[in-house]
Design a protein around this motif. Sequence first.
Motif, short mmCIF file in Angstrom:
data_model
loop_
_atom_site.label_atom_id
_atom_site.label_comp_id
_atom_site.label_asym_id
_atom_site.label_seq_id
_atom_site.Cartn_x
_atom_site.Cartn_y
_atom_site.Cartn_z
N LEU A 2 25.18 -4.60 21.71
CA LEU A 2 24.90 -3.21 22.02
C LEU A 2 23.40 -2.99 21.95
CD1 LEU A 2 24.99 -0.99 19.00
CD2 LEU A 2 26.32 -3.07 18.83
N SER A 3 22.96 -1.82 22.34
CA SER A 3 21.55 -1.47 22.16
C SER A 3 21.48 -0.27 21.22
CB SER A 3 20.88 -1.16 23.50
OG SER A 3 21.51 -0.09 24.13
N ILE A 4 20.41 -0.23 20.45
CA ILE A 4 20.18 0.85 19.49
C ILE A 4 18.83 1.48 19.82
CG2 ILE A 4 19.90 1.48 17.07
CD1 ILE A 4 21.46 -1.12 16.39
N VAL A 48 20.47 -11.97 9.49
CA VAL A 48 19.23 -11.20 9.43
C VAL A 48 19.44 -10.13 8.37
CG1 VAL A 48 17.68 -9.66 10.69
CG2 VAL A 48 18.73 -11.60 11.86
N THR A 49 18.63 -10.17 7.32
CA THR A 49 18.83 -9.24 6.20
C THR A 49 17.94 -8.01 6.26
OG1 THR A 49 17.29 -10.51 4.86
CG2 THR A 49 19.62 -11.06 4.65
N HIS A 50 16.88 -8.07 7.05
CA HIS A 50 15.93 -6.96 7.10
C HIS A 50 15.60 -6.70 8.57
CE1 HIS A 50 12.93 -4.28 5.37
NE2 HIS A 50 12.09 -4.71 6.27
N LEU A 51 16.21 -5.68 9.14
CA LEU A 51 16.02 -5.41 10.56
C LEU A 51 15.46 -4.00 10.74
CD1 LEU A 51 16.37 -6.52 13.39
CD2 LEU A 51 18.68 -5.61 13.40
N VAL A 52 14.19 -3.93 11.11
CA VAL A 52 13.50 -2.65 11.28
C VAL A 52 13.47 -2.31 12.76
CG1 VAL A 52 11.33 -1.40 10.97
CG2 VAL A 52 12.09 -3.04 9.23
N ILE A 53 13.79 -1.05 13.08
CA ILE A 53 13.67 -0.55 14.45
C ILE A 53 12.51 0.44 14.43
CG2 ILE A 53 14.82 0.57 16.38
CD1 ILE A 53 17.48 -0.22 14.97
N GLU A 54 11.44 0.10 15.11
CA GLU A 54 10.24 0.92 15.11
C GLU A 54 10.51 2.27 15.79
OE1 GLU A 54 7.56 0.24 13.43
OE2 GLU A 54 8.31 -1.74 12.86
N ALA A 55 9.73 3.28 15.42
CA ALA A 55 9.84 4.62 15.99
C ALA A 55 9.69 4.56 17.51
CB ALA A 55 8.79 5.54 15.39
N GLY A 56 10.59 5.23 18.22
CA GLY A 56 10.51 5.31 19.66
C GLY A 56 10.87 4.03 20.39
N LYS A 57 11.41 3.04 19.70
CA LYS A 57 11.72 1.74 20.31
C LYS A 57 13.23 1.53 20.42
CE LYS A 57 7.45 0.33 20.57
NZ LYS A 57 6.77 0.07 21.80
N ASP A 58 13.59 0.58 21.27
CA ASP A 58 14.98 0.18 21.44
C ASP A 58 15.16 -1.23 20.90
OD1 ASP A 58 15.55 2.55 22.81
OD2 ASP A 58 15.00 1.66 24.73
N LEU A 59 16.32 -1.50 20.35
CA LEU A 59 16.67 -2.82 19.86
C LEU A 59 17.90 -3.28 20.64
CD1 LEU A 59 16.31 -5.07 17.69
CD2 LEU A 59 18.02 -3.82 16.36
N TYR A 60 17.83 -4.48 21.20
CA TYR A 60 18.92 -5.00 22.01
C TYR A 60 19.62 -6.13 21.28
CZ TYR A 60 16.64 -2.24 25.56
OH TYR A 60 16.09 -1.21 26.25
N LEU A 61 20.91 -5.97 21.04
CA LEU A 61 21.74 -7.02 20.48
C LEU A 61 22.49 -7.62 21.65
CD1 LEU A 61 21.11 -4.95 18.14
CD2 LEU A 61 23.10 -5.92 17.03
N GLN A 62 22.20 -8.89 21.96
CA GLN A 62 22.71 -9.49 23.18
C GLN A 62 22.94 -10.99 22.99
OE1 GLN A 62 19.65 -8.26 25.85
NE2 GLN A 62 18.08 -9.53 24.92
N PRO A 63 23.72 -11.61 23.86
CA PRO A 63 23.96 -13.06 23.74
C PRO A 63 22.65 -13.84 23.72
CG PRO A 63 25.44 -12.09 25.37
CD PRO A 63 24.45 -11.01 24.98
N ALA A 87 10.52 9.79 14.97
CA ALA A 87 9.08 9.53 14.82
C ALA A 87 8.78 8.54 13.70
CB ALA A 87 8.36 10.85 14.55
N THR A 88 9.83 8.00 13.04
CA THR A 88 9.62 7.04 11.96
C THR A 88 10.49 5.81 12.17
OG1 THR A 88 11.33 8.08 10.59
CG2 THR A 88 9.08 8.83 10.26
N ALA A 89 10.03 4.69 11.65
CA ALA A 89 10.81 3.45 11.71
C ALA A 89 12.08 3.62 10.87
CB ALA A 89 9.99 2.28 11.19
N ASP A 90 13.12 2.89 11.22
CA ASP A 90 14.37 2.93 10.48
C ASP A 90 14.85 1.50 10.30
OD1 ASP A 90 16.47 4.06 9.12
OD2 ASP A 90 17.15 5.32 10.77
N THR A 91 15.56 1.25 9.22
CA THR A 91 16.02 -0.09 8.88
C THR A 91 17.54 -0.13 8.82
OG1 THR A 91 14.02 -0.44 7.59
CG2 THR A 91 15.85 -1.93 7.15
#
Length: 102
Positions: A4-6, A45-60, A11-15
Amino acid sequence: AAYLSISNSTATADTVQSVTAQASKEAAIHRSFKGENGISGMRPVTHLVIEAGKDLYLQPGGLHIMLTNLNHNLAEGDSVNITITFTQSGSKSIRLPVKMQP
């Protein structure tokens, strides 16, 4: 595995703190890798930060949610409820369709 994508539209990073799935006893974010000797594998992965305003893609072939010790067999057309808990945003749930990987 779940893909999926997140989007972090704040305005702040989230973990990502944790991941759970109703269909499995265990769920965790893993990263696929290819070693020097050509053998593929994955690591949690134990520490996954998603920066403010960014997308994270979980993919094959990259980051993904690994579901282990399934409570029952899954078939194409089923769906899986996954909850991701974030440090800032709290818990978010999503229902993902089960699809066969080509």
